[in-house]
Each structure stands twice: as structure tokens, then as C-alpha cells.
Design a protein around this motif. Structure first.
Motif, PDB file in Angstrom:
ATOM      1  N   ASP A 180      61.990  16.397  75.468  1.00 29.69           N
ATOM      2  CA  ASP A 180      62.032  15.431  76.568  1.00 29.69           C
ATOM      3  C   ASP A 180      60.702  15.317  77.298  1.00 29.69           C
ATOM      4  O   ASP A 180      60.427  14.290  77.943  1.00 29.69           O
ATOM      5  N   LEU A 181      59.872  16.356  77.218  1.00 33.15           N
ATOM      6  CA  LEU A 181      58.588  16.310  77.922  1.00 33.15           C
ATOM      7  C   LEU A 181      57.544  15.481  77.190  1.00 33.15           C
ATOM      8  O   LEU A 181      56.457  15.249  77.725  1.00 33.15           O
ATOM      9  N   GLY A 182      57.866  15.013  75.973  1.00 34.30           N
ATOM     10  CA  GLY A 182      56.929  14.136  75.260  1.00 34.30           C
ATOM     11  C   GLY A 182      56.686  12.849  76.016  1.00 34.30           C
ATOM     12  O   GLY A 182      55.583  12.284  75.972  1.00 34.30           O
ATOM     13  N   ALA A 183      57.714  12.346  76.703  1.00 32.99           N
ATOM     14  CA  ALA A 183      57.563  11.228  77.639  1.00 32.99           C
ATOM     15  C   ALA A 183      57.597  11.842  79.035  1.00 32.99           C
ATOM     16  O   ALA A 183      58.666  12.066  79.609  1.00 32.99           O
ATOM     17  N   TYR A 184      56.428  12.140  79.577  1.00 29.63           N
ATOM     18  CA  TYR A 184      56.342  12.954  80.789  1.00 29.63           C
ATOM     19  C   TYR A 184      56.444  12.070  82.033  1.00 29.63           C
ATOM     20  O   TYR A 184      55.666  11.119  82.199  1.00 29.63           O
ATOM     21  N   PRO A 185      57.391  12.373  82.935  1.00 25.49           N
ATOM     22  CA  PRO A 185      57.556  11.538  84.135  1.00 25.49           C
ATOM     23  C   PRO A 185      56.438  11.773  85.145  1.00 25.49           C
ATOM     24  O   PRO A 185      56.013  12.907  85.380  1.00 25.49           O
ATOM     25  N   VAL A 186      55.982  10.691  85.741  1.00 26.93           N
ATOM     26  CA  VAL A 186      54.943  10.746  86.770  1.00 26.93           C
ATOM     27  C   VAL A 186      55.534  10.230  88.073  1.00 26.93           C
ATOM     28  O   VAL A 186      55.979   9.077  88.148  1.00 26.93           O
ATOM     29  N   ALA A 187      55.572  11.082  89.090  1.00 30.50           N
ATOM     30  CA  ALA A 187      56.021  10.694  90.429  1.00 30.50           C
ATOM     31  C   ALA A 187      55.080  11.359  91.424  1.00 30.50           C
ATOM     32  O   ALA A 187      55.137  12.568  91.639  1.00 30.50           O
ATOM     33  N   GLN A 188      54.192  10.568  92.016  1.00 29.90           N
ATOM     34  CA  GLN A 188      53.155  11.093  92.903  1.00 29.90           C
ATOM     35  C   GLN A 188      53.247  10.451  94.280  1.00 29.90           C
ATOM     36  O   GLN A 188      53.477   9.240  94.396  1.00 29.90           O
ATOM     37  N   TRP A 232      45.902  18.862  88.878  1.00 32.73           N
ATOM     38  CA  TRP A 232      46.164  20.098  88.149  1.00 32.73           C
ATOM     39  C   TRP A 232      47.240  20.892  88.897  1.00 32.73           C
ATOM     40  O   TRP A 232      47.448  20.722  90.092  1.00 32.73           O
ATOM     41  N   LEU A 233      47.913  21.786  88.154  1.00 37.45           N
ATOM     42  CA  LEU A 233      48.968  22.601  88.746  1.00 37.45           C
ATOM     43  C   LEU A 233      49.427  23.661  87.756  1.00 37.45           C
ATOM     44  O   LEU A 233      49.501  23.403  86.553  1.00 37.45           O
ATOM     45  N   VAL A 272      44.448  11.472  98.297  1.00 38.42           N
ATOM     46  CA  VAL A 272      44.828  12.859  98.028  1.00 38.42           C
ATOM     47  C   VAL A 272      46.315  12.829  97.705  1.00 38.42           C
ATOM     48  O   VAL A 272      47.122  12.402  98.536  1.00 38.42           O
ATOM     49  N   GLU A 273      46.692  13.265  96.483  1.00 36.85           N
ATOM     50  CA  GLU A 273      48.063  13.070  96.012  1.00 36.85           C
ATOM     51  C   GLU A 273      48.631  14.350  95.400  1.00 36.85           C
ATOM     52  O   GLU A 273      47.897  15.278  95.042  1.00 36.85           O
ATOM     53  N   GLY A 274      49.954  14.377  95.276  1.00 33.97           N
ATOM     54  CA  GLY A 274      50.625  15.500  94.647  1.00 33.97           C
ATOM     55  C   GLY A 274      51.962  15.069  94.086  1.00 33.97           C
ATOM     56  O   GLY A 274      52.583  14.114  94.569  1.00 33.97           O
ATOM     57  N   GLY A 275      52.402  15.768  93.028  1.00 28.92           N
ATOM     58  CA  GLY A 275      53.679  15.423  92.424  1.00 28.92           C
ATOM     59  C   GLY A 275      53.862  16.087  91.085  1.00 28.92           C
ATOM     60  O   GLY A 275      53.380  17.204  90.850  1.00 28.92           O
ATOM     61  N   THR A 276      54.512  15.399  90.170  1.00 32.76           N
ATOM     62  CA  THR A 276      54.900  15.992  88.890  1.00 32.76           C
ATOM     63  C   THR A 276      53.720  16.267  87.964  1.00 32.76           C
ATOM     64  O   THR A 276      53.855  17.050  87.014  1.00 32.76           O
ATOM     65  N   VAL A 277      52.574  15.630  88.172  1.00 35.38           N
ATOM     66  CA  VAL A 277      51.403  15.917  87.335  1.00 35.38           C
ATOM     67  C   VAL A 277      50.374  16.760  88.074  1.00 35.38           C
ATOM     68  O   VAL A 277      49.241  16.917  87.615  1.00 35.38           O
ATOM     69  N   GLY A 278      50.769  17.311  89.234  1.00 35.38           N
ATOM     70  CA  GLY A 278      49.879  18.210  89.940  1.00 35.38           C
ATOM     71  C   GLY A 278      49.315  17.613  91.216  1.00 35.38           C
ATOM     72  O   GLY A 278      49.767  16.568  91.694  1.00 35.38           O
ATOM     73  N   PHE A 279      48.295  18.293  91.742  1.00 39.44           N
ATOM     74  CA  PHE A 279      47.662  17.905  92.995  1.00 39.44           C
ATOM     75  C   PHE A 279      46.176  17.645  92.758  1.00 39.44           C
ATOM     76  O   PHE A 279      45.544  18.326  91.948  1.00 39.44           O
ATOM     77  N   GLY A 280      45.634  16.670  93.492  1.00 39.57           N
ATOM     78  CA  GLY A 280      44.216  16.406  93.349  1.00 39.57           C
ATOM     79  C   GLY A 280      43.807  15.083  93.961  1.00 39.57           C
ATOM     80  O   GLY A 280      44.617  14.356  94.548  1.00 39.57           O
ATOM     81  N   PRO A 281      42.516  14.728  93.812  1.00 39.16           N
ATOM     82  CA  PRO A 281      41.990  13.495  94.391  1.00 39.16           C
ATOM     83  C   PRO A 281      41.960  12.347  93.382  1.00 39.16           C
ATOM     84  O   PRO A 281      41.899  12.554  92.172  1.00 39.16           O
ATOM     85  N   SER A 282      41.993  11.135  93.918  1.00 35.51           N
ATOM     86  CA  SER A 282      41.795   9.922  93.127  1.00 35.51           C
ATOM     87  C   SER A 282      40.928   8.963  93.929  1.00 35.51           C
ATOM     88  O   SER A 282      40.880   9.022  95.164  1.00 35.51           O
ATOM     89  N   VAL A 283      40.254   8.067  93.216  1.00 38.15           N
ATOM     90  CA  VAL A 283      39.439   7.029  93.840  1.00 38.15           C
ATOM     91  C   VAL A 283      39.924   5.675  93.330  1.00 38.15           C
ATOM     92  O   VAL A 283      40.162   5.507  92.126  1.00 38.15           O
ATOM     93  N   ILE A 284      40.089   4.717  94.253  1.00 39.12           N
ATOM     94  CA  ILE A 284      40.490   3.358  93.896  1.00 39.12           C
ATOM     95  C   ILE A 284      39.325   2.419  94.166  1.00 39.12           C
ATOM     96  O   ILE A 284      38.741   2.441  95.252  1.00 39.12           O
TER      97      ILE A 284
END
Length: 237
Positions: A222-230, A72-73, A45-57
Motif C-alpha cells: 500500500d505504501l507504493g502509492a504514498y499519501p501526501v498530507a501537509q 525529512w522524518l 514551513v510545513e509538516g505531515g506524512t512526508v516529513g517536516f521542512g521548508p519549501s519555496v513558492i
């Protein structure tokens, strides 16, 4: 030796041989164990610059894992042009599919993959205190403009991603910290502004509106290269 003594001796010898055979056979059968190997799956369960939601590894082996997830956010994001500051709302919707390489078989890994994005920014321009709109350097009275706004989207729906991350060692089950840092490349922004009111029939206004769109695109470059920090919490089964 007397025949009466031979019978017990033969019986004893037969029992010893039988016991030896049973023991040898038992050694061929693996001893039962109560320990079970951890599952190949982990939930995040993660959250950050690309929103909040679940992931599976999913763990392929100690060196390679695969991550899929959705975030999503909706949040406020003001946009500026040369003449105006727009009230904006950034709406994020991102599905990711990543391959992760753990060079030392531990929690640290390199990641590469894609983000399937449906991100946009809705913008609305409010009139000034003098009840005018300034578009491309020209002022227009709000008497002739009922509303002015629109949205900006990004060029690429499928955006390549590169990054690094930390996730619990595949050999260990339980809870742990989860983090990713990276960037996905969504391409150029494309703004589309519309206005309502009598002014929309004015060719000069339409030309100014197109120039305003270009200014907004430059601000969003600048948002064309969108930063991801989760950041998140991981549980490995």
C-alpha cells in the motif's frame, strides 16, 4: 496702448506661457507612488506524512506557481509478515518540484510534478518469549540466530505526484495557512533481510528467509502509492 503698459503685459503673458509648459511637462511624468508590488517569492514551513521542512513558492503569473522543497522524518513504523511483527523505523527523505495551476487566480490550486525520494524502512525481529524465531512457518532457536533484520526500499527514486493545495493568493503579501493533499507513486517495496549466527549456513533457513521477504513486501504494498498530507505556515514577501 501706451508703450509703458505693453512691457508689463508682455512679461505677464510670457510667465503664463512658461507656467503652462511646465504644467504640461509635469503631467507627462508618472506621479511617484509609495506602494510596491509583492515579491514573487513565498516561504513555507510545513509538516505531515512526508516529513517536516521548508519549501519555496515562485509566482510566474496569477494562474501559475512553482514549488520546490525538502522534507525529512524518522519515526517508528512496525511491519508485519504472516508469522511476525517487526520493530520498524520509517526514514523519510523527499525533495519535491511541483507546478501549480490556480484556475481562479486564488489560493486553491492543482499540482503535478515529481518527488525525488530516498525513503526506507529498517526492521528488526525480536525472538519470542520461548526464545525462538518463526520464519515462514518454521521455528528456529535463538541459540543459532544472533540477530535478524534488514531494510525495505521502494522501486522508484523519482516518483510522479498529483494533488491539490491551498496557498495565499499571489497578489497578497503576508502570512497565511498552507496545505497540500495528494499522492506520489514510489513503486513496489523491496525487502532485504539478513541474519547472523550458525543458522545462516542452513539452506532451508535461507529459503524461509526469502519467503519472509516476500511477505514483508506484500505488507508494504500500500505504501507504493504514498499519501501526501501537509500543513504549514506560508509567508509571501
Amino acid at each position: 496702448m501706451k508703450p509703458s503698459l505693453l512691457k508689463p503685459a508682455a512679461t505677464t503673458a510670457a510667465l503664463l506661457v512658461g507656467l503652462a509648459c511646465v504644467t504640461a511637462h509635469a503631467q507627462e511624468i508618472p506621479a511617484p507612488t509609495s506602494a510596491t508590488e509583492p515579491s514573487r517569492f513565498a516561504l513555507v514551513v510545513e509538516g505531515g506524512t512526508v516529513g517536516f521542512g521548508p519549501s519555496v513558492i515562485y509566482t510566474i503569473n496569477p494562474k501559475w506557481t512553482v514549488t520546490v522543497g525538502y522534507t525529512w522524518l524518522d519515526h517508528n513504523y512496525d511491519v508485519e509478515s504472516d508469522d511476525n511483527k517487526y520493530d520498524g523505523k520509517l526514514k523519510l527523505s523527499n525533495f519535491k518540484a511541483l507546478a501549480n495551476y490556480h484556475p481562479w487566480g486564488g489560493s486553491f490550486h492543482f499540482s503535478g510534478g515529481v518527488f525525488a525520494t530516498d525513503n526506507k524502512i529498517d526492521v528488526t525481529l525480536r525472538p519470542t518469549e520461548r526464545q525462538t524465531y518463526k520464519i515462514n512457518g518454521n521455528e528456529y532457536s535463538s541459540t543459532f540466530i544472533n540477530s535478524l533484520g534488514g531494510s525495505a526500499t521502494f522501486e522508484d527514486d523519482i516518483a510522479p505526484y498529483v494533488g491539490i493545495g491551498w496557498a495565499k493568493n499571489p497578489a497578497n503579501s503576508g502570512f497565511s495557512f498552507y496545505a497540500t493533499l495528494g499522492v506520489f507513486f514510489a513503486g513496489d517495496a523491496s525487502a532485504n533481510l539478513t541474519a547472523t549466527g550458525p543458522i545462516t549456513l542452513n539452506p532451508q533457513f535461507q529459503s524461509d528467509l526469502r519467503a519472509e521477504e516476500r511477505d514483508i513486501n506484500d505488507d508494504l504494498e500500500d505504501l507504493g502509492a504514498y499519501p501526501v498530507a501537509q500543513l504549514g505556515v506560508l509567508y509571501r514577501f
